[in-house]
Design a protein around this motif. Structure first.
Motif, PDB file in Angstrom:
ATOM      1  N   ILE A   7      69.560-108.583  34.305  1.00  0.00           N
ATOM      2  CA  ILE A   7      68.680-107.668  33.643  1.00  0.00           C
ATOM      3  C   ILE A   7      67.169-108.555  33.409  1.00  0.00           C
ATOM      4  N   SER A   8      66.364-108.223  33.777  1.00  0.00           N
ATOM      5  CA  SER A   8      65.055-108.753  33.722  1.00  0.00           C
ATOM      6  C   SER A   8      64.806-109.288  32.300  1.00  0.00           C
ATOM      7  N   GLY A   9      64.702-110.648  32.251  1.00  0.00           N
ATOM      8  CA  GLY A   9      64.010-111.186  31.067  1.00  0.00           C
ATOM      9  C   GLY A   9      65.302-111.817  30.104  1.00  0.00           C
TER      10      GLY A   9
ATOM     11  N   ALA B  43      74.212-113.130  28.196  1.00  0.00           N
ATOM     12  CA  ALA B  43      73.211-112.649  27.239  1.00  0.00           C
ATOM     13  C   ALA B  43      73.862-111.708  26.279  1.00  0.00           C
ATOM     14  N   ALA B  44      73.275-111.333  25.060  1.00  0.00           N
ATOM     15  CA  ALA B  44      73.879-110.613  24.064  1.00  0.00           C
ATOM     16  C   ALA B  44      73.956-108.909  24.612  1.00  0.00           C
ATOM     17  N   ILE B  45      73.143-109.039  25.489  1.00  0.00           N
ATOM     18  CA  ILE B  45      72.781-107.443  25.996  1.00  0.00           C
ATOM     19  C   ILE B  45      73.315-107.117  27.365  1.00  0.00           C
ATOM     20  N   GLU B  46      74.053-105.941  27.478  1.00  0.00           N
ATOM     21  CA  GLU B  46      74.517-105.830  28.732  1.00  0.00           C
ATOM     22  C   GLU B  46      73.884-104.206  29.010  1.00  0.00           C
ATOM     23  N   ARG B  47      73.986-103.670  30.182  1.00  0.00           N
ATOM     24  CA  ARG B  47      73.895-102.301  30.624  1.00  0.00           C
ATOM     25  C   ARG B  47      74.859-101.758  29.937  1.00  0.00           C
ATOM     26  N   THR B  48      74.407-100.403  29.637  1.00  0.00           N
ATOM     27  CA  THR B  48      75.618 -99.699  28.775  1.00  0.00           C
ATOM     28  C   THR B  48      76.663 -99.241  30.069  1.00  0.00           C
ATOM     29  N   GLU B  49      76.201 -99.276  31.386  1.00  0.00           N
ATOM     30  CA  GLU B  49      77.329 -98.754  32.390  1.00  0.00           C
ATOM     31  C   GLU B  49      78.367 -99.950  32.329  1.00  0.00           C
ATOM     32  N   THR B  50      77.855-101.289  32.300  1.00  0.00           N
ATOM     33  CA  THR B  50      78.764-102.529  32.304  1.00  0.00           C
ATOM     34  C   THR B  50      79.757-102.309  30.887  1.00  0.00           C
TER      35      THR B  50
END
Lengths: 442, 442
Positions: A7-9, B43-50
């Motif tokens: 994910i970019s960034g 990262a704290a953030i993932e794609r929802t599809e993941t």
């Protein structure tokens, strides 16, 4: 099945890079603690009313919804991710005021999030490493000198050349007022002076003239902006230029307190003056000027006026940790070679040797030496290749080891040097880091 | 101005509590590294599809929007906050497969977020501290024994009594199959056996009978569930009961490898069996049974089948760090008294003494001793009260100190003991923690 994409960034490091970043974090933390700053961690999430309490926020804030809801089910955002560590600090101090002892010295090394367009060296998720000293009513000036001292200590330990620059907001304002600039003119003039690095003295001269300032005033502005040197020297030069402001005495005091710390007061620094009310800081790395300031901060009159009636002046500084480390990797200034903390790989000649190997590993660990036993009794070549690939510095051959004769062979891969020694003796001589000391007084 | 309120489910510690939590994190990290686990941070953030790749997720996931957008502007959620560290690990390993060396041993100590209703000891933002070993194709069984060894080491260092329990999923299934239970019946029967602690043997007997199982089969299930002891002993008991399963040999192997580590195979443990495919772990704290398992995990056949075709078996365990630490505070088992890392407060008798005090502080810091100089030359009583309130163990009186005679007085507040010594000698004798060693090989 879908191959995941980055994910970019949102940077993520490979193990060898993470080890190096972790070292950077550890050094920063170690020094922050040496100066008595307490660790603080605030929730990643704040109410949106807190995040926007200071008024319009020019950072893109991530707001929180629920995956189970359709986005449209929601009228308004209630929570968001913090975009810096200052707003959370202000909220925390206001909320816990009665439980804190002032001056409150805290450090905070946490991720922050900004939904801005990612660029080279600019992330949407990144670490900041902040210190602040918050006082009640009045904050002694010597804390202004503590910030550069801490930063200098950190960069020395990291062996990174650095150039800490200071300025004083009120000094500029008082000087501009003395030149009979109006209160509306001052910020406009400062904005132009801020371009000095980019457009040069002539460019700034033209644009200041364009604001309607006389040649004489313009010349004074440029003369002031050209003053730089240690605080005590700058005090003399600015006084010679006719600056008369209590701020100038503050520069002198801070400069004297920084006698042992290399620093430059640079009266041409304007950046960050909007927010700060006294001393301001920037830190450039002379070997990597394109990085810009990697560590900035300043003094503010009131930390938390949005959240409490108490007057809480403070001074703080923040290291752009992720920006620094990503730069060090990108330019191959840091080239970490170790992919794991393991110091010693115990070779496993045969699965029957595994209990013996485990025993050896346990003894090494008791001496603080990070140890792995190779996972399978494979060909020696394979085991050595594993150590090599992971950058494990030493391998241990247990062939000669027995309960009655604890002799082992240890080979240092980089030098090829190999020694045959009793395990207890080698472990004692090669002790690893001590277990963390408990300083909580629990 | 609006006084900020806490957000339910998002715990934040006061400085003395954070110091204690930090110590817990440091000990966990230290031990994880001793066993060669590499730090990893995703990262704290993932794609929802993941986040939803494994199918329906029963955790409440926080999704991300932008504060600048109205919630309704968005059709669907693209990103969310991770709710555990296993999904991110699977995604990371699949994404970086070519850059990793296997077996890949990583630890990950990070916050995770779950939008569930907060309860006592259950948070919406909390730390997990995970280790996993991921192999290619085949993961040797001795790694199953490494998990309890690591956990035992950690809890010993923290001086917390612990009871590590293991079971083996396949052993139960194979045994139930041997009793001629159908594949549909097995999970239903396991669900009932899982209630053993709550409803007792008689309750489970009734409910198993209610499923239509014969008295004989029910008795066998209960007999198996009652078996507990060290792995080698359980092997014998289960064999005597007629268990015949390759899983039983695995229990024996893991039990033998755990000869030095106190542990209990408990064939009555059912929890977590849905997810895991081999060994499973739970850790109870006998002094605080109501906490339940504070550290669970197990072996899985394939980490990342949703993200890659590679076969990546693994074994891992996770410490519920926030749940543990909040419990220790709530029950006043841990009562941290220090509010800052400062070891020594240098008294400032007069503002003229400040440079001298700063010099003393600098020398102490060079010996790893965290030091503050008191902020203002106030009455001695005030300065001592500050040390007392912050739990600073020692104060230093600089009155006698000069460049030619570096004598100082150091008072230990808890004992009242006071010594008059040359500063260099005292500093040498009372060295603090060493600066962090760089193990990145950069």
């Amino acid at each position: 099945m879908r191959k995941p994409r980055p994910i970019s960034g949102f940077p993520e490091w490979l193990p060898h890079e993470k080890l190096a970043e972790q070292h950077l974090i550890d050094v920063i933390r170690y020094v922050y603690e040496l100066y008595g700053f307490s660790p603080l961690e605030t929730a990643a999430i704040e109410r949106t009313e807190t995040l926007t309490a200071k008024g319009v926020v020019d950072k893109e804030i991530y707001a929180l919804g629920r995956l189970r809801e359709e986005p449209g089910e929601r009228d308004q955002w209630e929570y968001g991710l913090h975009f810096d560590l200052t707003v959370p600090l202000a909220r925390y101090v206001a909320m816990n005021y009665g439980h804190l002892n002032f001056p409150f010295k805290r450090y905070q090394i946490q991720k922050v999030w900004r939904g801005e367009r990612p660029q080279e060296g600019r992330f949407r998720e990144f670490y900041q490493a902040d210190i602040d000293v918050i006082a009640e009513n009045e904050l002694p000036l010597h804390f202004d000198a503590e910030m550069p001292a801490v930063i200098h200590d950190i960069f020395c330990r990291l062996d990174i050349r650095h150039d800490i620059r200071l300025n004083h907001r009120q000094l500029l304002i008082d000087f501009y007022r003395g030149l009979e600039m109006s209160d509306e003119m001052i910020p406009a003039a400062l904005r132009e002076v801020d371009k000095l690095d980019k457009v040069g003295a002539d460019g700034v001269k033209d644009s200041l003239g364009g604001l309607g300032l006389s040649d004489e005033v313009v010349a004074s502005c440029l003369q002031l902006a050209a003053i730089r040197g240690p605080g005590v020297e700058v005090f003399e030069k600015a006084r010679a230029l006719g600056v008369s402001s209590p701020a100038l005495d503050e520069v002198k005091t801070v400069g004297e307190a920084l006698a042992q710390v290399p620093h430059t007061f640079d009266l041409g620094i304007v950046r960050g003056l909007d927010y700060y009310t006294g001393t301001i800081y920037e830190t450039l790395l002379p070997d990597y000027p394109e990085l810009g300031s990697i560590c900035s901060g300043g003094r503010y009159e009131n930390l938390a006026s949005e959240f409490t009636n108490k007057k809480l002046p403070g001074v703080g500084i923040s290291i752009g940790l992720s920006r620094l480390v990503s730069y060090l990797f990108a330019k191959e200034i840091w080239k970490p070679t170790r992919h794991c903390p393991t110091q010693v790989l115990v070779i496993c000649p045969d699965e029957d040797d595994r209990p013996k190997c485990a025993l050896i590993a346990e003894q090494l660990r008791r001496h603080g030496i990070a140890t792995e036993v190779y996972s399978k009794a494979q060909a020696m070549k394979k085991q050595l290749r594993y150590a090599d690939r992971k950058g494990i510095p030493q391998v241990l051959f247990p062939h000669k080891y027995s309960e009655t004769d604890p002799t082992v062979e240890v080979k240092t891969l980089a030098s090829g040097e190999q020694v045959t020694v009793p395990l207890p003796e080698w472990a004692e001589k090669n002790r690893g880091p001590a277990a963390p000391a408990d300083r909580s007084g629990r």
